[in-house]
Design an enzyme around this catalytic site. Sequence first.
Site, PDB file in Angstrom:
ATOM      1  CG  HIS A 117      26.258   7.681   3.832  1.00 59.02           C
ATOM      2  ND1 HIS A 117      26.609   6.525   2.895  1.00 59.02           N
ATOM      3  CD2 HIS A 117      25.937   6.830   4.965  1.00 59.02           C
ATOM      4  CE1 HIS A 117      26.701   5.483   3.554  1.00 59.02           C
ATOM      5  NE2 HIS A 117      26.327   5.453   4.708  1.00 59.02           N
ATOM      6  CB  CYS A 118      20.469   7.583   4.225  1.00 60.16           C
ATOM      7  SG  CYS A 118      19.125   7.430   5.607  1.00 60.16           S
ATOM      8  N   PRO A 119      22.680   7.345   7.241  1.00 62.21           N
ATOM      9  CG  PRO A 119      22.595   8.554   9.113  1.00 62.21           C
ATOM     10  CD  PRO A 119      22.516   8.579   7.836  1.00 62.21           C
TER      11      PRO A 119
END
Length: 411
Positions: free
Chosen positions: A192-194
């Site tokens: 999950h790329c913030p």
Amino acid sequence: MFTNTIPNNTLSPSPSVPPSVASSHVKTKRLYQVWKGNNKFLCGGRLVFGQDASSLYLTSFLIGTPALTFCIRMLVMLKEEDPHFSRPVLIGGAVLTILDFIFLFMTSSRDPGIIPRNDKPPESDEASDMNTTSMEWVNNKTPNLKLPRVKDVIVNGHTVKVKFCDTCLLYRPPRASHCSICNNCVQKFDHHCPWVGQCIGSRNYPFFILFISSSTVLCIYVFAFSWVNLLRREGRLLAAMSHDVLSVTLIVYCFIAVWFVGGLTVFHLYLISTNQTTYENFRYRYDKKENPYTKGIFLNFKELSCYKIPKKLVNFREWVEVEDDIPDESFSSDIEKGFISSKQKFDMEMGTLYGKDGMRVPGILKDLDYSGIDDNLKKKAGEKEGSYDIFVPTDQLKSKTGGVNPPEEKQ
Ligand SMILES: [Zn+2]
Ligand SMILES: [Zn+2]
């Protein structure tokens, strides 16, 4: 007093049902309006963002500000100095910036490969013929159904374990994983790329690679041409630097940024060359396991370059019928309007706001472990009507009151 507030929703797809058919008990809504994940939707469910999509503002600011500054700098030079040098550099910078934003948007607003949830756990038939070595069983709501937590699947001659997802009620396909931030199982889950506020999975990985590579190229481009701008000035370098602070600032900024985006790009090039996801890379290292998906560097790169983006598994715009047994307006309207807090959602998923049998537990009892006593209480409730209504499920309450909601409920 206990009020019957269980959103006893059952979703059934009905793509052709117009909203006008909705009766007082069965409402027809778009799937995205009742989606149980933490996603944010725009344009009527056409654009799917992750839970932390607001981080896009920061990312856009961090990319846009230096890129725009550089372009304005070149535009000023175009008027004042050599246009044969400034014009192509300006066009190059603008094109790279636009491409970078397009790839960022494509990564962030696409369904990353969300796997549709099940309403109920898989049938026991499916469970019985499964190849499993698991001694751990899924703690299911159906007492007679015994599902192994882990099942074995053969991939390219290697045994791969696939886990049961308690939230989505399914066995995750190989390479899929559950994103705890978006609360969905995602196909070929990478991470999950913030920064883009979205899961990176099977449907947006190529765009993510294009985004980080174009960011790296843009960084190097601005860095290099800011140097050229300094060196083209007459006189000593230090004097030129003191006259062109903007170029010096851009050089320093891009020098720092390129370590992050460049490092990430190099890391993903390594992952592509070995056909791994970020998640698998950490897990294989931890488990000291062999990667079953690698076909050799050349074929691994070829696989990504000829990658066909899989079709969506979830149509967020399809109509679903929502069975509405929600007399407590305050609670139901919170869900419908999307104002329910992530903490509440988390509680719901973890079964703390609701008991394990889907019965609501009042705040004061939320943290109590009533697992051992609730069965007794339920029996007593059956014997003596109304004594322990607190643990009586919705349908029992209904039958008691002849389908009419208890008087204390708000309509
Ligand atoms: Zn899941
Ligand atoms: Zn996510």
